[in-house]
Design a protein around this motif. Sequence first.
Motif, PDB file in Angstrom:
ATOM      1  N   LEU A  14       0.819  -1.202   0.000  1.00 32.42           N
ATOM      2  CA  LEU A  14       0.000   0.000   0.000  1.00 32.42           C
ATOM      3  C   LEU A  14       0.853   1.252   0.000  1.00 32.42           C
ATOM      4  CD1 LEU A  14      -2.827  -1.039   2.493  1.00 32.42           C
ATOM      5  CD2 LEU A  14      -3.035  -0.692   0.026  1.00 32.42           C
ATOM      6  N   ALA A  18       0.817   4.027  -2.712  1.00 34.49           N
ATOM      7  CA  ALA A  18       0.536   5.413  -2.334  1.00 34.49           C
ATOM      8  C   ALA A  18       1.590   6.356  -2.879  1.00 34.49           C
ATOM      9  CB  ALA A  18       0.455   5.531  -0.812  1.00 34.49           C
ATOM     10  N   MET A  66      -0.580   8.737   8.033  1.00 37.45           N
ATOM     11  CA  MET A  66      -1.547   7.704   7.685  1.00 37.45           C
ATOM     12  C   MET A  66      -1.500   6.508   8.626  1.00 37.45           C
ATOM     13  SD  MET A  66      -1.258   7.869   3.502  1.00 37.45           S
ATOM     14  CE  MET A  66      -2.610   6.719   3.215  1.00 37.45           C
ATOM     15  N   GLU A  71      -6.291   6.955   5.174  1.00 30.72           N
ATOM     16  CA  GLU A  71      -6.245   6.736   3.736  1.00 30.72           C
ATOM     17  C   GLU A  71      -6.537   8.045   3.017  1.00 30.72           C
ATOM     18  OE1 GLU A  71      -9.159   3.813   2.856  1.00 30.72           O
ATOM     19  OE2 GLU A  71     -10.862   5.109   3.315  1.00 30.72           O
TER      20      GLU A  71
END
Length: 474
Positions: A14, A18, A66, A71
């Motif tokens: 992730l 990102a 985060m 998110e």
Amino acid sequence: MDDKRRHAANTVTLRRAATRALCLALAFCFILGGCSGFDGSGDELFALPKTAGAILALQSAIDEAMEGGGEYSAPVGGLNRQSVQMSDLNGDGTEEAILFLRMPETLKICVYEQDSEGSYSLFAEAEGEGVNFDSVGYADLTGGGTLDLLVGRSLGSGVPKALSVLSLGPDGFSQLLSATYSGCTQLDMDSDGRLELIIARQDLELSSGVVEVYRYSAADGTMLLDGSAELSRDISSLRRLRTGYLTDGVPAVFVTAAMNSGEMLTDVCAYRDGTLANITLDPELERSREVVPGYDVNAADINGDGVFDLPMPVLLATYEGRNSNEVFRKTIWRDYSLSGASAEVLQTFHNQADGWYFVLPETWYDAQIAADRQSGVTGERTITFSVLNPDTGEPVPILRLFTLTGDNRVSRSELPGRFTILNSQTRTVASTIYAAQLLDLTGTAFERYALTEEQVTDAFRLTQTEWITGELTN
């Protein structure tokens, strides 16, 4: 793989995604405005960080924010729809990075400052309840040369949206205003050189709404209500919020709404004798005099004279034997003075399907003009204008306009009798050729309705896709 390792692997994936998303988001940032209907300007908005190292430094700071289940939460409406936006909020010449997050229980805004070495550190943050960010805008409402942050939040289905106006100071954010809203924009309503905040709000129970103007008070350190005006009754939803000027040069707000009857109306609000007034409101009917059938042509400064014009659709004449059963209209454009009087400006024919409109010559205004569409040739769509003979009702063709998109568009534009429409707009379109054909006219028809190639070229316009639409999402 156990749960901890699986979670760690997913987190790394992730984070990498990102980082890629951030780089792409920043790469496509460009100059736009915020909050529904906000006219953004200034090259300082959304400029790229100077180096790849700066992007990575920012990503590292964002990763920290985060943690705990955050998110990205890009605004879903308005014009600023990036989850990371760059702007010099405090006017110090260095851009801050503004991050929009959805946390497990709140929405969160983080502002990061960049030092001389390119590192980013958290400078300010603000949290509020909500499902998502509805819209984001930037405006100098305090008059101090800094940009205030206008943040709209959706609170859930059937619940009014929330607007917060945040000012960034040495100690972080201070809230200048908290209100519910359907749409907001900014304009110098009293022509004193400073922006006011304009909020439109729908009242579902009363099938009405209100426009409010807020002005910053330095003595109070907040935005104070300066004026309000009731909108029309019997409306089902607010659709569009725009600002512009009346014929007197007076700033005004234009609110378009759908009626329960299915028609559309526009309320025009401006300061008159020091009071915000709805200058189009009929006091007996409690609704605007600007009521039209549902239509897809929006109010605009159609002739570029600095005055905002309102459209009135009128059905064109029909005749037997047409190729198309389509309903064609012309649009009569009118502007308003502060007294509430309207005056016709010009008339147009809009071909939304092909992305153009035609400014009708004045000699056509009072005639029985008809239109027909034909698309029998692949890649060629034709609109034919005719005038109906007042004695027989038969159509007398005047002009054909062609939209050519096929591989044969060049050869089709060069057929006998046709000429290519080349003006400042059409020259920029490579995939489409616009052409016209002047049809043979004699006698009175020639004297009244005939046009030259130059007149057709000057009157032909492409429909502009507005970045600043003023559309409201209720």
